[in-house]
Design a protein around this motif. Structure first.
Motif, PDB file in Angstrom:
ATOM      1  N   ARG A 289     -11.269 -16.195  -9.161  1.00 31.57           N
ATOM      2  CA  ARG A 289     -11.443 -15.432 -10.411  1.00 31.57           C
ATOM      3  C   ARG A 289     -12.168 -14.121 -10.149  1.00 31.57           C
ATOM      4  O   ARG A 289     -12.841 -13.587 -11.015  1.00 31.57           O
ATOM      5  CB  ARG A 289     -12.219 -16.267 -11.432  1.00 31.57           C
ATOM      6  N   THR A 290     -12.043 -13.616  -8.954  1.00 28.91           N
ATOM      7  CA  THR A 290     -12.584 -12.308  -8.593  1.00 28.91           C
ATOM      8  C   THR A 290     -11.618 -11.659  -7.625  1.00 28.91           C
ATOM      9  O   THR A 290     -10.887 -12.351  -6.911  1.00 28.91           O
ATOM     10  CB  THR A 290     -13.981 -12.434  -7.948  1.00 28.91           C
ATOM     11  N   SER A 291     -11.595 -10.340  -7.612  1.00 27.87           N
ATOM     12  CA  SER A 291     -10.705  -9.609  -6.701  1.00 27.87           C
ATOM     13  C   SER A 291     -11.454  -9.013  -5.530  1.00 27.87           C
ATOM     14  O   SER A 291     -10.841  -8.414  -4.648  1.00 27.87           O
ATOM     15  CB  SER A 291      -9.974  -8.496  -7.462  1.00 27.87           C
ATOM     16  N   GLU A 292     -12.774  -9.182  -5.504  1.00 28.08           N
ATOM     17  CA  GLU A 292     -13.584  -8.598  -4.447  1.00 28.08           C
ATOM     18  C   GLU A 292     -14.238  -9.691  -3.609  1.00 28.08           C
ATOM     19  O   GLU A 292     -14.671 -10.715  -4.134  1.00 28.08           O
ATOM     20  CB  GLU A 292     -14.675  -7.696  -5.037  1.00 28.08           C
ATOM     21  N   VAL A 293     -14.291  -9.438  -2.303  1.00 27.27           N
ATOM     22  CA  VAL A 293     -14.964 -10.374  -1.403  1.00 27.27           C
ATOM     23  C   VAL A 293     -16.450 -10.397  -1.763  1.00 27.27           C
ATOM     24  O   VAL A 293     -17.083  -9.341  -1.866  1.00 27.27           O
ATOM     25  CB  VAL A 293     -14.788  -9.951   0.064  1.00 27.27           C
ATOM     26  N   PRO A 294     -17.022 -11.547  -1.992  1.00 27.59           N
ATOM     27  CA  PRO A 294     -18.442 -11.615  -2.375  1.00 27.59           C
ATOM     28  C   PRO A 294     -19.334 -10.974  -1.322  1.00 27.59           C
ATOM     29  O   PRO A 294     -19.092 -11.099  -0.122  1.00 27.59           O
ATOM     30  CB  PRO A 294     -18.713 -13.110  -2.484  1.00 27.59           C
ATOM     31  N   TYR A 295     -20.352 -10.288  -1.801  1.00 25.95           N
ATOM     32  CA  TYR A 295     -21.356  -9.738  -0.890  1.00 25.95           C
ATOM     33  C   TYR A 295     -22.299 -10.849  -0.509  1.00 25.95           C
ATOM     34  O   TYR A 295     -22.979 -11.434  -1.359  1.00 25.95           O
ATOM     35  CB  TYR A 295     -22.123  -8.604  -1.546  1.00 25.95           C
ATOM     36  N   ARG A 296     -22.304 -11.180   0.768  1.00 25.60           N
ATOM     37  CA  ARG A 296     -23.127 -12.297   1.255  1.00 25.60           C
ATOM     38  C   ARG A 296     -24.471 -11.754   1.708  1.00 25.60           C
ATOM     39  O   ARG A 296     -24.617 -11.243   2.811  1.00 25.60           O
ATOM     40  CB  ARG A 296     -22.390 -12.990   2.399  1.00 25.60           C
ATOM     41  N   GLN A 297     -25.493 -11.826   0.842  1.00 26.39           N
ATOM     42  CA  GLN A 297     -26.796 -11.278   1.166  1.00 26.39           C
ATOM     43  C   GLN A 297     -27.512 -12.162   2.170  1.00 26.39           C
ATOM     44  O   GLN A 297     -27.617 -13.370   1.997  1.00 26.39           O
ATOM     45  CB  GLN A 297     -27.670 -11.131  -0.072  1.00 26.39           C
ATOM     46  N   VAL A 298     -27.984 -11.533   3.243  1.00 30.24           N
ATOM     47  CA  VAL A 298     -28.796 -12.250   4.209  1.00 30.24           C
ATOM     48  C   VAL A 298     -30.246 -12.190   3.747  1.00 30.24           C
ATOM     49  O   VAL A 298     -30.542 -11.704   2.670  1.00 30.24           O
ATOM     50  CB  VAL A 298     -28.629 -11.646   5.619  1.00 30.24           C
ATOM     51  N   SER A 299     -31.149 -12.677   4.561  1.00 28.18           N
ATOM     52  CA  SER A 299     -32.560 -12.697   4.172  1.00 28.18           C
ATOM     53  C   SER A 299     -33.021 -11.306   3.803  1.00 28.18           C
ATOM     54  O   SER A 299     -32.676 -10.325   4.457  1.00 28.18           O
ATOM     55  CB  SER A 299     -33.404 -13.236   5.324  1.00 28.18           C
ATOM     56  N   PRO A 300     -33.797 -11.177   2.730  1.00 29.96           N
ATOM     57  CA  PRO A 300     -34.234  -9.863   2.297  1.00 29.96           C
ATOM     58  C   PRO A 300     -35.153  -9.205   3.312  1.00 29.96           C
ATOM     59  O   PRO A 300     -35.827  -9.882   4.087  1.00 29.96           O
ATOM     60  CB  PRO A 300     -34.988 -10.154   0.991  1.00 29.96           C
ATOM     61  N   PRO A 301     -35.163  -7.868   3.349  1.00 25.83           N
ATOM     62  CA  PRO A 301     -36.051  -7.181   4.289  1.00 25.83           C
ATOM     63  C   PRO A 301     -37.506  -7.471   4.007  1.00 25.83           C
ATOM     64  O   PRO A 301     -37.882  -7.865   2.904  1.00 25.83           O
ATOM     65  CB  PRO A 301     -35.717  -5.691   4.045  1.00 25.83           C
ATOM     66  N   ARG A 302     -38.328  -7.261   5.057  1.00 33.27           N
ATOM     67  CA  ARG A 302     -39.745  -7.617   4.935  1.00 33.27           C
ATOM     68  C   ARG A 302     -40.437  -6.869   3.805  1.00 33.27           C
ATOM     69  O   ARG A 302     -41.389  -7.365   3.220  1.00 33.27           O
ATOM     70  CB  ARG A 302     -40.458  -7.347   6.268  1.00 33.27           C
ATOM     71  N   GLY A 303     -39.966  -5.665   3.503  1.00 33.32           N
ATOM     72  CA  GLY A 303     -40.596  -4.880   2.452  1.00 33.32           C
ATOM     73  C   GLY A 303     -40.070  -5.184   1.062  1.00 33.32           C
ATOM     74  O   GLY A 303     -40.493  -4.563   0.089  1.00 33.32           O
ATOM     75  N   ASN A 304     -39.155  -6.117   0.942  1.00 29.16           N
ATOM     76  CA  ASN A 304     -38.570  -6.455  -0.333  1.00 29.16           C
ATOM     77  C   ASN A 304     -39.647  -6.919  -1.312  1.00 29.16           C
ATOM     78  O   ASN A 304     -40.561  -7.656  -0.959  1.00 29.16           O
ATOM     79  CB  ASN A 304     -37.527  -7.563  -0.118  1.00 29.16           C
ATOM     80  N   ALA A 305     -39.511  -6.492  -2.587  1.00 29.95           N
ATOM     81  CA  ALA A 305     -40.535  -6.805  -3.583  1.00 29.95           C
ATOM     82  C   ALA A 305     -40.678  -8.305  -3.784  1.00 29.95           C
ATOM     83  O   ALA A 305     -41.790  -8.815  -3.934  1.00 29.95           O
ATOM     84  CB  ALA A 305     -40.189  -6.123  -4.904  1.00 29.95           C
ATOM     85  N   ALA A 306     -39.550  -9.044  -3.783  1.00 31.21           N
ATOM     86  CA  ALA A 306     -39.619 -10.489  -3.981  1.00 31.21           C
ATOM     87  C   ALA A 306     -40.381 -11.162  -2.847  1.00 31.21           C
ATOM     88  O   ALA A 306     -41.139 -12.114  -3.070  1.00 31.21           O
ATOM     89  CB  ALA A 306     -38.207 -11.061  -4.085  1.00 31.21           C
ATOM     90  N   VAL A 307     -40.208 -10.655  -1.625  1.00 38.31           N
ATOM     91  CA  VAL A 307     -40.938 -11.197  -0.473  1.00 38.31           C
ATOM     92  C   VAL A 307     -42.427 -10.956  -0.636  1.00 38.31           C
ATOM     93  O   VAL A 307     -43.246 -11.860  -0.416  1.00 38.31           O
ATOM     94  CB  VAL A 307     -40.418 -10.569   0.831  1.00 38.31           C
ATOM     95  N   ARG A 308     -42.787  -9.743  -1.032  1.00 34.72           N
ATOM     96  CA  ARG A 308     -44.207  -9.413  -1.198  1.00 34.72           C
ATOM     97  C   ARG A 308     -44.842 -10.284  -2.279  1.00 34.72           C
ATOM     98  O   ARG A 308     -45.960 -10.772  -2.117  1.00 34.72           O
ATOM     99  CB  ARG A 308     -44.371  -7.935  -1.539  1.00 34.72           C
ATOM    100  N   VAL A 309     -44.129 -10.491  -3.372  1.00 41.29           N
ATOM    101  CA  VAL A 309     -44.659 -11.300  -4.465  1.00 41.29           C
ATOM    102  C   VAL A 309     -44.837 -12.749  -4.019  1.00 41.29           C
ATOM    103  O   VAL A 309     -45.875 -13.373  -4.279  1.00 41.29           O
ATOM    104  CB  VAL A 309     -43.728 -11.231  -5.696  1.00 41.29           C
ATOM    105  N   TRP A 310     -43.827 -13.285  -3.308  1.00 43.79           N
ATOM    106  CA  TRP A 310     -43.906 -14.685  -2.880  1.00 43.79           C
ATOM    107  C   TRP A 310     -45.079 -14.896  -1.933  1.00 43.79           C
ATOM    108  O   TRP A 310     -45.754 -15.932  -2.000  1.00 43.79           O
ATOM    109  CB  TRP A 310     -42.601 -15.108  -2.215  1.00 43.79           C
ATOM    110  N   LYS A 311     -45.359 -13.936  -1.073  1.00 42.93           N
ATOM    111  CA  LYS A 311     -46.472 -14.064  -0.138  1.00 42.93           C
ATOM    112  C   LYS A 311     -47.815 -14.091  -0.864  1.00 42.93           C
ATOM    113  O   LYS A 311     -48.793 -14.655  -0.350  1.00 42.93           O
ATOM    114  CB  LYS A 311     -46.456 -12.917   0.864  1.00 42.93           C
ATOM    115  N   ARG A 312     -47.872 -13.503  -2.060  1.00 40.20           N
ATOM    116  CA  ARG A 312     -49.131 -13.461  -2.804  1.00 40.20           C
ATOM    117  C   ARG A 312     -49.369 -14.728  -3.618  1.00 40.20           C
ATOM    118  O   ARG A 312     -50.490 -14.983  -4.052  1.00 40.20           O
ATOM    119  CB  ARG A 312     -49.135 -12.247  -3.745  1.00 40.20           C
ATOM    120  N   ILE A 313     -48.322 -15.505  -3.841  1.00 41.69           N
ATOM    121  CA  ILE A 313     -48.486 -16.740  -4.612  1.00 41.69           C
ATOM    122  C   ILE A 313     -49.245 -17.744  -3.761  1.00 41.69           C
ATOM    123  O   ILE A 313     -48.947 -17.915  -2.573  1.00 41.69           O
ATOM    124  CB  ILE A 313     -47.106 -17.308  -5.016  1.00 41.69           C
ATOM    125  N   PRO A 314     -50.216 -18.435  -4.289  1.00 36.80           N
ATOM    126  CA  PRO A 314     -50.967 -19.430  -3.504  1.00 36.80           C
ATOM    127  C   PRO A 314     -50.036 -20.475  -2.895  1.00 36.80           C
ATOM    128  O   PRO A 314     -49.067 -20.914  -3.527  1.00 36.80           O
ATOM    129  CB  PRO A 314     -51.920 -20.047  -4.535  1.00 36.80           C
TER     130      PRO A 314
END
Length: 348
Positions: free
Chosen positions: A305-330
């Motif tokens: 149900r899509t005409s485009e090959v899905p973009y397969r995201q690998v692990s986010p870069p070290r500077g990624n905001a989600a990575v920084r936030v997760w590292k701050r969570i206890p």
């Protein structure tokens, strides 16, 4: 040739025993094709399995394990297989592969999935949309540990001997699983990534039996590193590894993987499979420094149900905001939140 999507019942063609016998006899088979992986994924994460069998008379000609996924990034899709390095079709001939793909497309259309993802390592299928977001690292082992040691680059050999001089020792067995999972959770927290739950490792232990093992590394009575490995045919696959940050100075990682290689070659295993990484990651560089060369894994797609090959995201870069936030969570909170989050990131 008859093809069916089956619940792996008790009849001779679709029973779990028949399925597993076929996988173990096939050069395409991996631990992630076995029904043990089905039990882990379905039991721990609740993803619905749709297992396809191609057969002629009562003889299995091919199998394709699929899971129905509702992912935060992927949306509604079918995957072969989530949380695994390899997957895709496992067949005796091209006709079997073609039959499995036709049934997978029909299943995707019936379920209104966006696409079907196949992780083909050995035999990429012709005519399918393909990406190569990951590579794998494998190498043949000699039955002689000294030959294997000398095949490792000099700097890595120096680190292995350094670990031995620090008095590191290796132990085999699941008795330290809870302590290993604590180290694993710390390691994932430092990477800014959610951890898999303890019950997933317990399920791997229970479902795979002697085909899975925990190897732990100790220093002065303290567990400092460990790795959960899968064993299939002549292949050993270190799959979930972790090391305390302070143990890196002890060369614990190098010592650990050498001990796994040494023990495995003496047991008769002949392929050391370091698993997948993506270019630019720390694990990619670590495996290259061991003298292993990367081999692309073909992520192939049936577009439903899509005409485009899905973009397969690998692990986010070290500077990624989600990575920084997760590292701050206890850490204690990440151990509670991570397993719930990882359920919705099965293709991550």
């Amino acid at each position: 040739m008859a093809v069916e999507t089956c619940p792996l019942g008790t009849d001779s063609a679709s029973s779990e025993d028949a399925w597993d016998r076929f996988v173990k006899s096939s050069s395409d088979g991996t631990p992630f094709h076995l029904t043990a992986w089905k039990e882990v994924v379905e039991g721990v994460f609740g993803h619905t399995p749709h297992y396809i069998v191609a057969r002629e008379a009562d003889e299995i000609r091919g199998i394709l394990p699929l899971f129905e996924i509702y992912g935060l990034r992927s949306g509604h899709c079918l995957s072969s297989v989530p949380y695994g390095v390899y997957g895709g079709t496992c067949t005796t001939d091209p006709e079997g592969s073609a039959a499995l793909l036709r049934e997978a497309m029909r299943l995707g259309q019936r379920l209104r999935a966006r696409y079907v993802e196949l992780r083909q390592l050995h035999h990429p299928l012709p005519g399918l949309s393909t990406r190569h977001p990951f590579v794998t690292f494998t190498r043949l082992m000699s039955p002689d540990p000294e030959v294997n040691l000398m095949a490792i680059p000099r700097e890595r050999r120096r680190m292995i001997r350094k670990g031995a001089r620090f008095g590191l020792t290796a132990r085999r067995g699941w008795g330290s699983l809870v302590d290993f999972h604590e180290i694993y959770s710390i390691s994932r927290h430092n990477l800014g990534a959610p951890p898999f739950p303890l019950r997933m490792f317990e399920a791997i232990r229970d479902q795979f039996g002697s085909a899975a093992e925990l190897l732990t590394i100790w220093h002065g009575g303290q567990l400092v590193a460990g790795v959960v490995s899968l064993f299939h045919q002549d292949r050993v696959m270190p799959y979930y590894g972790a090391c305390l940050p302070e143990a890196r100075a002890l060369a614990a990682n190098d010592f650990m993987y050498w001990e796994l290689m040494r023990m495995s070659c003496l047991q008769g295993y002949r392929v050391f499979d370091f698993g997948q990484s993506h270019a630019g990651s720390g694990t990619y560089d670590f495996k290259r420094h061991w003298g292993f060369e990367p081999e692309p894994i073909a992520y192939q797609y049936l577009l439903v149900r899509t005409s485009e090959v899905p973009y397969r995201q690998v692990s986010p870069p070290r500077g990624n905001a989600a990575v920084r936030v997760w590292k701050r969570i206890p850490l204690p909170l990440t151990k509670r939140l991570g397993p719930a989050l990882i359920r919705w990131l099965p293709l991550h």
